[in-house]
Design an enzyme around this catalytic site. Structure first.
Site, PDB file in Angstrom:
ATOM      1  N   TYR A 152       0.908 -44.821  -5.976  1.00  0.00           N
ATOM      2  CA  TYR A 152       1.779 -45.842  -5.653  1.00  0.00           C
ATOM      3  C   TYR A 152       1.070 -47.129  -5.104  1.00  0.00           C
ATOM      4  CZ  TYR A 152       6.372 -44.181  -6.548  1.00  0.00           C
ATOM      5  OH  TYR A 152       7.652 -43.530  -7.497  1.00  0.00           O
ATOM      6  N   LYS A 200      -0.680 -30.004  -7.036  1.00  0.00           N
ATOM      7  CA  LYS A 200      -1.080 -29.831  -8.256  1.00  0.00           C
ATOM      8  C   LYS A 200      -2.708 -29.600  -8.142  1.00  0.00           C
ATOM      9  CE  LYS A 200      -0.735 -29.515 -13.013  1.00  0.00           C
ATOM     10  NZ  LYS A 200       0.043 -28.492 -13.360  1.00  0.00           N
ATOM     11  N   ASP A 232       4.657 -28.462 -11.339  1.00  0.00           N
ATOM     12  CA  ASP A 232       5.461 -28.153 -12.553  1.00  0.00           C
ATOM     13  C   ASP A 232       6.329 -26.802 -12.253  1.00  0.00           C
ATOM     14  OD1 ASP A 232       3.116 -26.869 -12.273  1.00  0.00           O
ATOM     15  OD2 ASP A 232       2.409 -26.814 -14.375  1.00  0.00           O
ATOM     16  N   ASP A 256       8.944 -38.336  -5.691  1.00  0.00           N
ATOM     17  CA  ASP A 256       9.818 -39.398  -6.494  1.00  0.00           C
ATOM     18  C   ASP A 256      10.625 -38.576  -7.438  1.00  0.00           C
ATOM     19  OD1 ASP A 256      11.272 -41.766  -7.350  1.00  0.00           O
ATOM     20  OD2 ASP A 256       9.567 -42.028  -9.071  1.00  0.00           O
ATOM     21  N   ASP A 260      15.044 -36.984  -7.683  1.00  0.00           N
ATOM     22  CA  ASP A 260      15.787 -37.334  -8.825  1.00  0.00           C
ATOM     23  C   ASP A 260      16.233 -36.180  -9.400  1.00  0.00           C
ATOM     24  OD1 ASP A 260      15.711 -39.912  -8.377  1.00  0.00           O
ATOM     25  OD2 ASP A 260      15.694 -40.474 -10.566  1.00  0.00           O
TER      26      ASP A 260
HETATM   27  C1  IPM Z   1      12.751 -44.207  -5.167  1.00  0.00           C
HETATM   28  C2  IPM Z   1      12.599 -45.292  -6.191  1.00  0.00           C
HETATM   29  C3  IPM Z   1      11.379 -46.177  -6.129  1.00  0.00           C
HETATM   30  C4  IPM Z   1      10.243 -45.352  -6.071  1.00  0.00           C
HETATM   31  C5  IPM Z   1      11.117 -47.295  -7.045  1.00  0.00           C
HETATM   32  C6  IPM Z   1      12.378 -48.117  -7.322  1.00  0.00           C
HETATM   33  C7  IPM Z   1       9.765 -48.234  -6.810  1.00  0.00           C
HETATM   34  O1  IPM Z   1      12.628 -44.774  -7.527  1.00  0.00           O
HETATM   35  O2  IPM Z   1      13.002 -45.038  -3.888  1.00  0.00           O
HETATM   36  O3  IPM Z   1      12.779 -43.186  -5.416  1.00  0.00           O
HETATM   37  O4  IPM Z   1       9.578 -44.845  -7.094  1.00  0.00           O
HETATM   38  O5  IPM Z   1       9.744 -44.856  -4.947  1.00  0.00           O
HETATM   39 MG    MG Z   2      12.857 -42.443  -7.400  1.00  0.00          MG
END
Ligand code: IPM
Ligand code: MG
Length: 364
Positions: A152, A200, A232, A256, A260
């Site tokens: 990032y 990784k 993975d 990240d 999710d």
């Molecule tokens: C999160 C989001 C952010 C990230 C995006 C919006 C830049 O997905 O906070 O997880 O990738 O960190």
């Molecule tokens: Mg995210």
């Protein structure tokens, strides 16, 4: 689970409120209601400062994280944040600034190097999980995601002159790895004593430094059992055996993606809160995004943001009781089916975002 930053419970507090984009303003408004209810119950005197971030800030000032917003965050005891992102920018290669740059600038400037994402289930929502009941029931882990390094932020990043090649750079220093792993070890020590370091290392140099650094720290935490897992494999294990995990520590991008994934095993992405902590003011935000399709419709689930407010009281103000009051009211809303459409059971009329917020505030 919470790790209070301050021993003393502060009663006069300043909160910077950054609603951001999409559903951000609607869900943050519900969290503010919950905070007000806590203030009334536990005797807090709260001053709010609203500030712009993301696409909303680009529209108003051209900058996704304006200086005034940064100042408001620095001056506050905690930041309550909604979401960032706007489809107007997503498929527009011409866009010079992107809303997400505001989020990254905010994390970097506030020194928010750790993002704590607890993953736990609500019994009454287990039927909504895409996984079998017996796999998810009782799953309870926390992901400690590094937030200000890696792909990032690494430079160089960009395009070759002819535009046909693009590059990102993954950079981590030993110090950066050590400070985030330290948090991982500490949380594991306070929980079930199990730390999974996700990397990784079979491919990436940064991951090999990551693993080497974590291994050298093991001796300082004799009560923590450490395992190393390739990302993975971790992605697979979260689905196959979520109860395997207690504390997971990992770099920015892996964290990240894995969080999710982890969030949906609980039944809805709209339920999970997070805390970003570091060297300056801590920030509390739902892990979901700005969900632009729902913006302004009063249908978005405010629970992740309201639970982020609970984390705020616990982590920033060391007030477990206030956090528990919010959690209890959230549980009640779920038990009594005062919930938005994403988690409403079949045959139950979904409540609106504001109805859920009002119910929770009233029950605090
Ligand atoms: C999160 C989001 C952010 C990230 C995006 C919006 C830049 O997905 O906070 O997880 O990738 O960190
Ligand atoms: Mg995210």
């Amino acid at each position: 689970m919470a790790r209070p930053q301050k021993e003393r419970i502060m009663k006069d507090i300043k909160i910077a409120v950054l609603p951001g984009d999409g559903i951000g303003p609607e869900i943050v408004a519900q969290a503010v209601k919950a905070v007000d209810a806590v203030a009334a119950k536990f005797g807090y005197n709260i001053t709010y400062t609203h500030a712009l971030v993301g696409a909303a800030a680009i529209d108003a000032t051209g900058n996704p994280y304006p200086d005034e917003t940064h100042q408001a965050c620095m001056d506050a005891d905690a930041v309550l944040f909604g979401a960032i992102g706007d489809p107007r920018f997503d498929n527009n290669p011409e866009a010079k600034v992107r809303p997400e740059q505001g989020l990254l600038a905010m994390r970097k400037k506030l020194g928010l190097y750790a993002n704590l994402r607890p993953v736990n289930t609500f019994d009454s929502l287990l039927h909504r999980s895409p996984l079998r009941y017996d796999l998810v029931e009782g799953a309870d882990f926390i992901c400690v995601r590094e937030l200000t390094g890696g792909l990032y932020f690494g430079r160089p990043q960009g395009r070759s002159e002819d535009g046909n090649t693009a590059y990102d750079t993954c950079v981590y220093s030993r110090e950066e790895i050590e400070r985030i792993c330290r948090l991982g070890f500490e949380y594991a020590g306070k929980r079930r004593g199990k730390l999974t370091v996700v990397d990784k290392a079979n491919v990436l140099a940064t991951s090999r430094l990551w693993r080497e650094t974590a291994k050298a720290m093991e001796k300082d935490y004799p009560n923590v059992e450490v395992e190393y897992m390739f990302v993975d494999n971790a992605a697979m294990k979260i689905i196959q055996q979520p109860k395997h995990f207690d504390v997971m520590v990992t770099e920015n991008m892996f964290g990240d993606i894995l969080t999710d994934e982890a969030s949906v095993i609980t039944g809805s992405l709209g339920l999970l809160p997070s805390a970003s902590i570091g060297t300056g003011t801590s920030l509390f935000e739902p892990i979901h995004g700005s969900y632009p399709q729902a913006a302004g419709k009063n249908i978005a689930n405010p629970i992740a943001t309201i639970l982020s407010a609970a984390m705020m009281f616990e982590y920033a103000f060391a007030d477990m009781e206030a956090g528990a009051a919010i959690r209890k009211a959230v549980n009640l809303s779920i038990e009594q089916n005062v919930v938005t459409e994403d988690i409403a059971p079949e045959g139950v009329k979904p409540s609106t975002t504001t109805e859920v917020g009002d119910f929770i505030a009233k029950n605090i």
